[in-house]
Design an enzyme around this catalytic site. Structure first.
Site, PDB file in Angstrom:
ATOM      1  N   HIS A   1      -2.953   0.442   8.290  1.00  0.00           N
ATOM      2  CA  HIS A   1      -3.738  -0.452   7.431  1.00  0.00           C
ATOM      3  C   HIS A   1      -2.733  -0.974   6.397  1.00  0.00           C
ATOM      4  O   HIS A   1      -2.566  -0.405   5.324  1.00  0.00           O
ATOM      5  CB  HIS A   1      -4.877   0.318   6.757  1.00  0.00           C
ATOM      6  CG  HIS A   1      -5.574  -0.454   5.670  1.00  0.00           C
ATOM      7  ND1 HIS A   1      -6.179  -1.666   5.888  1.00  0.00           N
ATOM      8  CD2 HIS A   1      -5.745  -0.192   4.344  1.00  0.00           C
ATOM      9  CE1 HIS A   1      -6.702  -2.110   4.753  1.00  0.00           C
ATOM     10  NE2 HIS A   1      -6.445  -1.236   3.798  1.00  0.00           N
TER      11      HIS A   1
ATOM     12  N   ARG B   1     -11.954  -8.373   9.318  1.00  0.00           N
ATOM     13  CA  ARG B   1     -11.341  -9.629   8.829  1.00  0.00           C
ATOM     14  C   ARG B   1     -10.890 -10.486  10.018  1.00  0.00           C
ATOM     15  O   ARG B   1     -11.096 -11.701  10.037  1.00  0.00           O
ATOM     16  CB  ARG B   1     -10.133  -9.320   7.942  1.00  0.00           C
ATOM     17  CG  ARG B   1     -10.514  -8.783   6.586  1.00  0.00           C
ATOM     18  CD  ARG B   1      -9.281  -8.376   5.782  1.00  0.00           C
ATOM     19  NE  ARG B   1      -9.649  -8.033   4.416  1.00  0.00           N
ATOM     20  CZ  ARG B   1      -9.044  -7.121   3.671  1.00  0.00           C
ATOM     21  NH1 ARG B   1      -8.013  -6.434   4.167  1.00  0.00           N
ATOM     22  NH2 ARG B   1      -9.429  -6.896   2.438  1.00  0.00           N
TER      23      ARG B   1
ATOM     24  N   ASP C   1      -9.603  -4.387   8.554  1.00  0.00           N
ATOM     25  CA  ASP C   1      -8.720  -5.446   9.081  1.00  0.00           C
ATOM     26  C   ASP C   1      -9.321  -6.047  10.356  1.00  0.00           C
ATOM     27  O   ASP C   1      -9.225  -7.246  10.605  1.00  0.00           O
ATOM     28  CB  ASP C   1      -7.329  -4.871   9.383  1.00  0.00           C
ATOM     29  CG  ASP C   1      -6.835  -4.002   8.247  1.00  0.00           C
ATOM     30  OD1 ASP C   1      -5.889  -4.375   7.555  1.00  0.00           O
ATOM     31  OD2 ASP C   1      -7.441  -2.928   8.028  1.00  0.00           O
TER      32      ASP C   1
ATOM     33  N   ARG D   1       0.840  -1.200   0.000  1.00  0.00           N
ATOM     34  CA  ARG D   1       0.000   0.000   0.000  1.00  0.00           C
ATOM     35  C   ARG D   1       0.876   1.252   0.000  1.00  0.00           C
ATOM     36  O   ARG D   1       0.547   2.250  -0.624  1.00  0.00           O
ATOM     37  CB  ARG D   1      -0.927  -0.003   1.210  1.00  0.00           C
ATOM     38  CG  ARG D   1      -1.967  -1.106   1.142  1.00  0.00           C
ATOM     39  CD  ARG D   1      -2.932  -1.039   2.291  1.00  0.00           C
ATOM     40  NE  ARG D   1      -3.936  -2.078   2.222  1.00  0.00           N
ATOM     41  CZ  ARG D   1      -3.843  -3.266   2.811  1.00  0.00           C
ATOM     42  NH1 ARG D   1      -2.767  -3.563   3.513  1.00  0.00           N
ATOM     43  NH2 ARG D   1      -4.799  -4.152   2.692  1.00  0.00           N
TER      44      ARG D   1
HETATM   45  N1  LIG Z   1      -8.830   1.668   2.974  1.00  0.00           N
HETATM   46  C1  LIG Z   1      -9.203   0.451   2.605  1.00  0.00           C
HETATM   47  O1  LIG Z   1      -9.571  -0.392   3.471  1.00  0.00           O
HETATM   48  C2  LIG Z   1      -9.179   0.079   1.155  1.00  0.00           C
HETATM   49  C3  LIG Z   1      -9.622  -1.176   0.725  1.00  0.00           C
HETATM   50  C4  LIG Z   1      -9.606  -1.455  -0.640  1.00  0.00           C
HETATM   51  C5  LIG Z   1      -9.114  -0.514  -1.546  1.00  0.00           C
HETATM   52  N2  LIG Z   1      -8.670   0.686  -1.088  1.00  0.00           N
HETATM   53  C6  LIG Z   1      -8.147   1.715  -1.995  1.00  0.00           C
HETATM   54  O2  LIG Z   1      -9.235   2.420  -2.611  1.00  0.00           O
HETATM   55  C7  LIG Z   1      -8.749   3.035  -3.818  1.00  0.00           C
HETATM   56  C8  LIG Z   1      -9.716   2.762  -4.949  1.00  0.00           C
HETATM   57  O3  LIG Z   1      -9.699   1.385  -5.305  1.00  0.00           O
HETATM   58  P1  LIG Z   1     -10.591   0.842  -6.519  1.00  0.00           P
HETATM   59  O4  LIG Z   1     -10.428  -0.627  -6.546  1.00  0.00           O
HETATM   60  O5  LIG Z   1     -11.941   1.453  -6.467  1.00  0.00           O
HETATM   61  O6  LIG Z   1      -9.796   1.503  -7.750  1.00  0.00           O
HETATM   62  P2  LIG Z   1     -10.364   1.752  -9.222  1.00  0.00           P
HETATM   63  O7  LIG Z   1      -9.186   1.905 -10.112  1.00  0.00           O
HETATM   64  O8  LIG Z   1     -11.403   0.722  -9.549  1.00  0.00           O
HETATM   65  O9  LIG Z   1     -11.129   3.153  -9.100  1.00  0.00           O
HETATM   66  C9  LIG Z   1     -10.477   4.359  -8.856  1.00  0.00           C
HETATM   67  C10 LIG Z   1     -11.315   5.441  -9.529  1.00  0.00           C
HETATM   68  O10 LIG Z   1     -10.776   6.721  -9.154  1.00  0.00           O
HETATM   69  C11 LIG Z   1     -10.979   7.574 -10.266  1.00  0.00           C
HETATM   70  N3  LIG Z   1     -10.122   8.743 -10.098  1.00  0.00           N
HETATM   71  C12 LIG Z   1      -8.761   8.814 -10.160  1.00  0.00           C
HETATM   72  N4  LIG Z   1      -8.354  10.067  -9.891  1.00  0.00           N
HETATM   73  C13 LIG Z   1      -9.470  10.795  -9.645  1.00  0.00           C
HETATM   74  C14 LIG Z   1      -9.703  12.148  -9.288  1.00  0.00           C
HETATM   75  N5  LIG Z   1      -8.686  13.019  -9.161  1.00  0.00           N
HETATM   76  N6  LIG Z   1     -10.984  12.558  -9.115  1.00  0.00           N
HETATM   77  C15 LIG Z   1     -12.020  11.703  -9.269  1.00  0.00           C
HETATM   78  N7  LIG Z   1     -11.858  10.391  -9.592  1.00  0.00           N
HETATM   79  C16 LIG Z   1     -10.599   9.957  -9.787  1.00  0.00           C
HETATM   80  C17 LIG Z   1     -10.652   6.708 -11.470  1.00  0.00           C
HETATM   81  O11 LIG Z   1     -11.200   7.242 -12.664  1.00  0.00           O
HETATM   82  C18 LIG Z   1     -11.293   5.377 -11.052  1.00  0.00           C
HETATM   83  O12 LIG Z   1     -12.634   5.266 -11.523  1.00  0.00           O
HETATM   84  C19 LIG Z   1      -7.336   2.458  -4.029  1.00  0.00           C
HETATM   85  O13 LIG Z   1      -6.369   3.393  -3.587  1.00  0.00           O
HETATM   86  C20 LIG Z   1      -7.321   1.222  -3.166  1.00  0.00           C
HETATM   87  O14 LIG Z   1      -6.028   0.830  -2.800  1.00  0.00           O
HETATM   88  C21 LIG Z   1      -8.704   1.012   0.225  1.00  0.00           C
END
Ligand SMILES: NC(=O)c1ccc[n+]([C@@H]2O[C@H](COP(=O)([O-])OP(=O)(O)OC[C@H]3O[C@@H](n4cnc5c(N)ncnc54)[C@H](O)[C@@H]3O)[C@@H](O)[C@H]2O)c1
Length: 315
Positions: free
Chosen positions: A177, A153, A150, A90
């Site tokens: 995380h 989980r 987490d 991450r």
């Molecule tokens: N915190 C957590 O527990 C957790 C868990 C899973 C995923 N995540 C994180 O969440 C994030 C999103 O994951 P995902 O699978 O949805 O990714 P994804 O690629 O499916 O979606 C990301 C979206 O963000 C959009 N985007 C990018 N820059 C942008 C901006 N400046 N303004 C508006 N939209 C924008 C893209 O067009 C895309 O549709 C990742 O960083 C991932 O690591 C966090």
């Protein structure tokens, strides 16, 4: 008399943003959910796809919008940006998503100066810190989803292993995380029985290698799911909707959200997760957790990892 409606804005219409919208809609957390993405057509498609099921939902309006539609949102959830690739940590995502935070957070606050920001994009702890520094808003309004996922989980694996309902398992993951997260074994209980003593006629108590194996599955959960299907989305959608419901319903729920810590067991000026009270104003009091010496050492190490990552990005 008309009552103000509850509005949530979600930035990012990818796997995570769309699933958060879906979970929030199903649970009836808000009257209005607006999804915003650089790829507007994708946001429109996600919103329409949810609304096509509105016959089966509590009353809700899910729409696609632009940044100006964050206006009047109580919570703005940030899921935008790059996601982990297979084998990537991450923290390795940090630079590009930190740029996203620098762009997106000021535009949100321009139209929604009183909103609570709920950070989800990874590395979530570093980006929560970045959002605080970029925005300058009081720290109780900037919340990271942190180790809520987490912790869920952890509890789900413990419940399955010990053959008890998850509602009777009380156990937390704290810290990053990510790879340096810390399981709080010393305070984990099943219905007030310390995990260390817990055994039944159906299952033996956990030994050291059971614990190590179980925690390894928690820590590596995202990696194996991403390798198989490209993203994690369902459990994070539920975790984030849980945090939103704690805020909107003013629950004062105890959740392991990521937050700015100062003067906390020797930890200063870094965002990471510890059990916190979450309600209408965002972050409330910290719980007086009785950590073991080993847990405190591990939590400080986690804080060091996150501080270094934030500093390397200029925060
Ligand atoms: N915190 C957590 O527990 C957790 C868990 C899973 C995923 N995540 C994180 O969440 C994030 C999103 O994951 P995902 O699978 O949805 O990714 P994804 O690629 O499916 O979606 C990301 C979206 O963000 C959009 N985007 C990018 N820059 C942008 C901006 N400046 N303004 C508006 N939209 C924008 C893209 O067009 C895309 O549709 C990742 O960083 C991932 O690591 C966090």
């Amino acid at each position: 008399m008309t009552y103000p409606s509850t509005r949530i804005a979600i930035i990012g219409a990818g796997a995570v943003g769309a699933t958060i919208a879906y979970a929030a809609a199903i649970k009836g957390i808000a009257d209005e959910i607006v999804i915003i993405d650089l790829d507007h057509n994708k946001a429109v498609a996600q919103a329409s796809d949810i609304m096509h099921g509105s016959m089966f939902l509590p009353p809700v309006e899910v729409t696609a919008g632009s940044m100006k539609d964050c206006k009047d949102a109580q919570i703005v959830v940030i899921t935008a940006g790059a996601k982990q690739a297979t084998g990537q940590t991450r923290l390795e995502l940090a630079a590009s998503n930190a740029r996203m935070v620098r762009e997106v957070v000021p535009s949100i606050l321009e139209v929604a100066p009183a909103a609570l920001l709920l950070m989800v994009s990874n590395p979530v702890d570093v980006l929560t810190y970045a959002a605080l520094r970029v925005s300058g808003v009081p720290s109780h309004r900037i919340i990271g989803s942190g180790t809520v996922l987490d912790t869920s989980r952890f509890r789900s694996l413990l419940a399955a292993r010990l053959n008890v309902s998850i509602s009777n398992v009380h156990a937390y993951i704290v810290g990053e995380h990510g790879d340096s997260e810390v399981p709080l074994w010393s305070s984990s209980t099943v219905a007030n029985v310390p995990i260390a003593n817990f055994s039944t006629s159906e299952c033996a108590s956990l030994n050291d290698s059971d614990r190590e194996e179980l925690f390894g599955r928690v820590r590596n959960a995202a990696g194996s799911i991403i390798a198989a299907k490209g993203a994690t989305n369902w459990a994070v959608g539920l975790s984030v909707s849980r945090v939103m419901s704690a805020i909107i319903r003013d629950e004062n729920a105890v959740l392991t959200v990521s937050r700015l810590l100062n003067n906390y067991h020797g930890i200063d000026d870094v965002c990471l997760s510890v059990p916190s009270i979450v309600g209408r104003n965002g972050l409330g009091a910290l719980l007086p957790v009785d950590y073991s010496d080993e847990e405190i050492r591990a939590l400080r190490t986690s804080a060091g990892v996150l501080k270094e990552a934030a500093q390397s990005l200029g925060f």
